[in-house]
Design a protein around this motif. Structure first.
Motif, short mmCIF file in Angstrom:
data_model
loop_
_atom_site.label_atom_id
_atom_site.label_comp_id
_atom_site.label_asym_id
_atom_site.label_seq_id
_atom_site.Cartn_x
_atom_site.Cartn_y
_atom_site.Cartn_z
N ILE A 72 0.84 -1.21 0.00
CA ILE A 72 0.00 0.00 0.00
C ILE A 72 0.87 1.25 0.00
N SER A 73 2.04 1.15 0.63
CA SER A 73 2.94 2.31 0.69
C SER A 73 3.38 2.74 -0.70
N ILE A 74 3.36 1.82 -1.67
CA ILE A 74 3.75 2.14 -3.04
C ILE A 74 2.80 3.19 -3.63
N ILE A 75 1.51 3.01 -3.38
CA ILE A 75 0.51 3.96 -3.89
C ILE A 75 0.68 5.32 -3.21
N PHE A 76 0.89 5.31 -1.89
CA PHE A 76 1.09 6.57 -1.17
C PHE A 76 2.29 7.33 -1.73
N ASN A 77 3.38 6.61 -1.95
CA ASN A 77 4.59 7.25 -2.47
C ASN A 77 4.34 7.83 -3.87
N ALA A 78 3.61 7.09 -4.69
CA ALA A 78 3.33 7.55 -6.06
C ALA A 78 2.50 8.83 -6.05
N LEU A 79 1.55 8.92 -5.15
CA LEU A 79 0.70 10.11 -5.08
C LEU A 79 1.48 11.35 -4.65
N GLY A 80 2.56 11.13 -3.90
CA GLY A 80 3.32 12.26 -3.41
C GLY A 80 4.41 12.76 -4.33
N LEU A 81 4.78 11.97 -5.32
CA LEU A 81 5.91 12.32 -6.18
C LEU A 81 5.71 13.64 -6.92
N ILE A 82 4.52 13.86 -7.45
CA ILE A 82 4.27 15.08 -8.22
C ILE A 82 4.36 16.31 -7.32
N GLN A 83 3.99 16.14 -6.04
CA GLN A 83 4.10 17.25 -5.09
C GLN A 83 5.57 17.57 -4.82
N VAL A 84 6.39 16.53 -4.73
CA VAL A 84 7.83 16.71 -4.51
C VAL A 84 8.44 17.47 -5.69
N VAL A 85 8.01 17.13 -6.89
CA VAL A 85 8.53 17.80 -8.09
C VAL A 85 8.19 19.29 -8.05
N LYS A 86 6.95 19.60 -7.73
CA LYS A 86 6.51 21.01 -7.69
C LYS A 86 7.29 21.80 -6.65
N ILE A 87 7.46 21.23 -5.46
CA ILE A 87 8.17 21.95 -4.39
C ILE A 87 9.65 22.09 -4.73
N THR A 88 10.22 21.04 -5.33
CA THR A 88 11.63 21.10 -5.71
C THR A 88 11.86 22.15 -6.79
N LYS A 89 10.93 22.24 -7.74
CA LYS A 89 11.05 23.25 -8.80
C LYS A 89 11.03 24.67 -8.21
N GLU A 90 10.35 24.82 -7.09
CA GLU A 90 10.29 26.11 -6.43
C GLU A 90 11.49 26.34 -5.52
N LEU A 91 12.38 25.34 -5.44
CA LEU A 91 13.57 25.39 -4.59
C LEU A 91 13.22 25.59 -3.12
N ASN A 92 12.05 25.09 -2.75
CA ASN A 92 11.59 25.23 -1.36
C ASN A 92 12.03 24.00 -0.55
N PHE A 93 13.34 23.87 -0.35
CA PHE A 93 13.87 22.70 0.34
C PHE A 93 13.54 22.71 1.83
N LYS A 94 13.30 23.89 2.36
CA LYS A 94 12.91 23.97 3.77
C LYS A 94 11.58 23.26 4.00
N ARG A 95 10.63 23.49 3.09
CA ARG A 95 9.33 22.84 3.23
C ARG A 95 9.46 21.33 3.11
N LEU A 96 10.27 20.89 2.15
CA LEU A 96 10.49 19.45 2.00
C LEU A 96 11.10 18.84 3.25
N ALA A 97 12.07 19.52 3.84
CA ALA A 97 12.73 19.01 5.04
C ALA A 97 11.75 18.91 6.20
N VAL A 98 10.95 19.94 6.38
CA VAL A 98 9.96 19.95 7.48
C VAL A 98 8.96 18.82 7.30
N ILE A 99 8.48 18.64 6.08
CA ILE A 99 7.50 17.59 5.80
C ILE A 99 8.10 16.20 6.02
#
Length: 225
Positions: free
Chosen positions: A122-149
């Motif tokens: 089940i964790s595979i589906i959860f990880n897949a759903l979050g990948l696009i969010q990681v891409v968006k945040i990374t494109k914004e160079l918001n590494f602080k938000r990624l670290a906190v999350i």
């Protein structure tokens, strides 16, 4: 302008270190504590399945996440194409694990693997759903938000695992650790970023991303194996 860019790079580098360093410390601390409660057998059972889960994560990524992060001025269809591919493949992999679980269990001679691999997948589906969010945040160079999350999700998942372990559920504490971590991470990514991709799939975008990401996929799979 160059000064701002340098500050952004330094800030991103700092939070990347905080993210990775924090993850390592939390994981190490959690394993030390859990090793005092669980048995080596419990860790061995999960260890058997690690390669299957890690390969699945690499397949879902397919190097396309890196391709989209590197792409300049990506379009909405690029994001939606990656999202649809990630989710569809994760769903297929979960179905495959569901039907192959008895064979994997029989191969290793561990009857309990049958249910464990189905729940763990089940964790595979959860990880897949979050990948696009990681891409968006990374494109914004918001590494602080990624670290906190990331660190917040790990703290929550370790707490869940410890509660399960202290109630004598054995190996299920380690299952809870992985599944809850992927759930909390994706949940926090979604409510923090609030990006909702469309359901438009572009074969042109897929071909472009996969062509770039295929070599990365091969390298990552070799590394995991």
């Amino acid at each position: 302008m160059n000064q701002n860019k340098n500050n952004s790079l330094i800030n991103g580098f700092f939070w990347a270190i905080v993210d990775k360093g924090g993850q390592l410390c939390l994981q190490f601390s959690a394993l030390i504590i859990l090793s005092r409660i669980l048995t080596p057998y419990d860790f061995g059972v999960i260890g058997v399945l690690t390669v299957f889960i890690n390969i699945s994560v690499m397949l879902i990524d397919s190097g396309m996440v890196g391709a989209l992060i590197k792409k300049k001025n990506p379009k909405k269809e690029d994001y939606s194409t990656l999202f649809i591919f990630n989710f569809s493949l994760s769903f297929i992999l979960v179905i495959i694990f569901h039907f192959t679980a008895p064979f994997i269990s029989s191969f290793y001679g561990l009857p309990e693997l049958d249910l464990i691999i189905r729940v763990l997948s089940i964790s595979i589906i959860f990880n897949a759903l979050g990948l696009i969010q990681v891409v968006k945040i990374t494109k914004e160079l918001n590494f602080k938000r990624l670290a906190v999350i990331t660190l917040s999700s790990q703290i929550l998942s370790v707490t869940v695992a410890l509660i399960v372990a202290m109630h004598d559920f054995g190996v299920w504490a380690l299952v809870a650790l992985q599944v809850s971590q992927s759930f909390f991470n994706t949940f926090l990514l979604i409510i923090s970023n609030r990006y909702i991709p469309s359901l438009h799939f572009s074969f042109h975008s897929f071909k472009e991303q996969f062509t770039f990401g295929a070599p990365l996929l091969g390298a990552n799979l070799l590394n995991v194996i």
